[in-house]
Design an enzyme around this catalytic site. Structure first.
Site, PDB file in Angstrom:
ATOM      1  N   ARG A   1      11.198  12.567  10.052  1.00 17.52           N
ATOM      2  CA  ARG A   1      12.573  12.279  10.449  1.00 17.52           C
ATOM      3  C   ARG A   1      13.508  13.396  10.006  1.00 17.52           C
ATOM      4  NH1 ARG A   1      15.168   9.399   6.522  1.00 17.52           N
ATOM      5  NH2 ARG A   1      16.216   8.019   8.023  1.00 17.52           N
TER       6      ARG A   1
ATOM      7  N   PRO B   1      -4.698   6.139  -4.883  1.00 14.18           N
ATOM      8  CA  PRO B   1      -3.549   5.434  -5.973  1.00 14.18           C
ATOM      9  C   PRO B   1      -3.349   6.167  -7.140  1.00 14.18           C
ATOM     10  CG  PRO B   1      -5.284   3.848  -5.228  1.00 14.18           C
ATOM     11  CD  PRO B   1      -5.842   5.212  -4.740  1.00 14.18           C
TER      12      PRO B   1
ATOM     13  N   ASP C   1      21.140  10.068   3.126  1.00 11.66           N
ATOM     14  CA  ASP C   1      20.044   9.031   2.594  1.00 11.66           C
ATOM     15  C   ASP C   1      20.050   8.667   1.564  1.00 11.66           C
ATOM     16  OD1 ASP C   1      19.317   7.993   5.438  1.00 11.66           O
ATOM     17  OD2 ASP C   1      17.777   9.284   5.625  1.00 11.66           O
TER      18      ASP C   1
ATOM     19  N   GLU D   1     -14.313   3.097  -1.927  1.00 17.17           N
ATOM     20  CA  GLU D   1     -13.927   3.331  -3.196  1.00 17.17           C
ATOM     21  C   GLU D   1     -13.196   4.712  -3.543  1.00 17.17           C
ATOM     22  OE1 GLU D   1     -13.363   0.897  -5.049  1.00 17.17           O
ATOM     23  OE2 GLU D   1     -14.588  -0.229  -4.077  1.00 17.17           O
TER      24      GLU D   1
HETATM   25  N1  SAH Z   1     -11.219   2.761  -5.838  1.00 17.85           N
HETATM   26  C1  SAH Z   1      -9.837   3.150  -5.769  1.00 17.85           C
HETATM   27  C2  SAH Z   1      -9.326   2.446  -4.469  1.00 17.85           C
HETATM   28  C3  SAH Z   1      -9.890   2.610  -3.000  1.00 17.85           C
HETATM   29  S1  SAH Z   1      -8.853   2.033  -1.919  1.00 17.85           S
HETATM   30  C4  SAH Z   1      -8.997   3.269  -6.796  1.00 17.85           C
HETATM   31  O1  SAH Z   1      -9.495   2.167  -7.856  1.00 17.85           O
HETATM   32  O2  SAH Z   1      -8.314   3.838  -7.236  1.00 17.85           O
HETATM   33  C5  SAH Z   1      -9.470   2.956  -0.635  1.00 17.85           C
HETATM   34  C6  SAH Z   1      -8.698   4.469  -0.115  1.00 17.85           C
HETATM   35  O3  SAH Z   1      -7.334   3.644   0.288  1.00 17.85           O
HETATM   36  C7  SAH Z   1      -8.277   5.369  -1.115  1.00 17.85           C
HETATM   37  O4  SAH Z   1      -9.327   6.242  -1.022  1.00 17.85           O
HETATM   38  C8  SAH Z   1      -7.310   5.919  -0.611  1.00 17.85           C
HETATM   39  O5  SAH Z   1      -7.412   6.895   0.457  1.00 17.85           O
HETATM   40  C9  SAH Z   1      -6.461   4.766   0.026  1.00 17.85           C
HETATM   41  N2  SAH Z   1      -5.379   4.175  -0.679  1.00 17.85           N
HETATM   42  C10 SAH Z   1      -5.243   2.877  -1.243  1.00 17.85           C
HETATM   43  N3  SAH Z   1      -4.164   2.475  -1.890  1.00 17.85           N
HETATM   44  C11 SAH Z   1      -3.383   3.694  -1.933  1.00 17.85           C
HETATM   45  C12 SAH Z   1      -1.987   4.012  -2.384  1.00 17.85           C
HETATM   46  N4  SAH Z   1      -1.496   3.321  -3.284  1.00 17.85           N
HETATM   47  N5  SAH Z   1      -1.827   5.218  -1.908  1.00 17.85           N
HETATM   48  C13 SAH Z   1      -2.351   6.198  -1.290  1.00 17.85           C
HETATM   49  N6  SAH Z   1      -3.536   6.003  -0.848  1.00 17.85           N
HETATM   50  C14 SAH Z   1      -4.190   4.762  -1.378  1.00 17.85           C
END
Ligand code: SAH
Length: 247
Positions: free
Chosen positions: A167, A102, A182, A129
């Protein structure tokens, strides 16, 4: 490693390797429809690296508690490094290595296009996490987010990114021009679409679309695309206007 795609020497092949704790989640939805057919034809291929294979000890441990305390578990750098090295076997150092997180830069059409023009891509799906910071830095991972919300793992983001790339590969879409029109490819959102029946619940299709004047249709579509972009996405609209000014 399992190879879910067949290579055909006469065709361009985009290869993606994914490090995951859940290899059975792949190809998932990408085994169907356009992406699935392209996978079967060898236009792209998917190799899965099961992170568990690089876990420590009899229990194949891949995570541990965070230094400094706090909730959840962190994926160990030694384990992740071994999985990433396995994924990189035979690939050049300049191969993109994406770690879904994220905190990353947002996946967009430009990034999808960049990845589509690279023969190999390595993707890392996090769980718990996330990854120990040291392996993110040491392996030179590019953090990529698919949006401002938190998912439970990086597998869905990997599938989303792969779909966006596949795609764009030559031979995947029935109509080669389809994706050039697109949303985002032109810098604008797409104009509204209509199909049969010509009249439905008393609602007519805009007459310009049935008039057969191709220039008028193109003009109408551009006007509609501009208007929908201006009202829904002022950020894209500004960028598009700037790029038009430069032309
Ligand atoms: N502790 C992290 C969230 C971990 S979620 C934080 O607060 O930022 C667990 C895993 O899900 C992450 O390591 C990532 O690989 C994936 N993930 C979760 N949300 C995501 C998003 N919006 N975009 C990309 N990967 C995501």
């Amino acid at each position: 490693m399992t190879d879910a795609g067949k290579r055909r020497p006469d065709e361009p092949c985009w290869r993606v390797r994914v490090c995951t704790l859940f290899p059975e989640m792949f190809p998932g939805p990408l085994g169907q429809s356009l992406a699935g057919k392209a996978l079967g034809k060898g236009i792209w291929s998917l190799e899965l690296i099961d992170i568990r294979d690089y876990g420590i000890g009899r229990h194949r441990v891949v995570d541990d508690t965070p230094f400094g305390g706090g909730p959840g578990m962190v994926m160990r750098p030694d384990v992740m490094d071994a999985a990433i090295s396995a994924a990189m076997a035979g690939l050049g150092d300049d191969t993109p290595k994406l770690y879904f997180s994220p905190r990353g830069k947002k996946l967009d059409q430009n990034l999808a296009q960049e990845l589509a023009s690279t023969p190999d891509v390595v993707m890392i799906a996090g769980r718990y996490e996330g990854l120990d910071q040291r392996v993110i830095d040491h392996a030179g991972l590019t953090e990529v987010s698919i949006g401002d919300y938190v998912l439970s793992g990086g597998e869905l983001p990997a599938l989303v990114a792969i779909d966006a790339v596949v795609r764009l590969l030559p031979g995947v879409m029935g109509n080669a021009e389809a994706h050039e029109e697109d949303s985002f490819s032109t810098g604008l959102l797409e104009h509204p679409l209509y199909t049969q029946p010509r009249e439905w619940k008393g609602l007519e299709v805009p007459s310009v679309l049935t008039g057969g004047n191709h220039k008028a249709i193109a003009d109408w579509r551009l006007q509609e695309a501009k208007s929908v972009t201006r009202t829904r996405r002022p950020d894209l609209w500004q960028r598009w206007q700037k790029s038009e000014d430069k032309k």
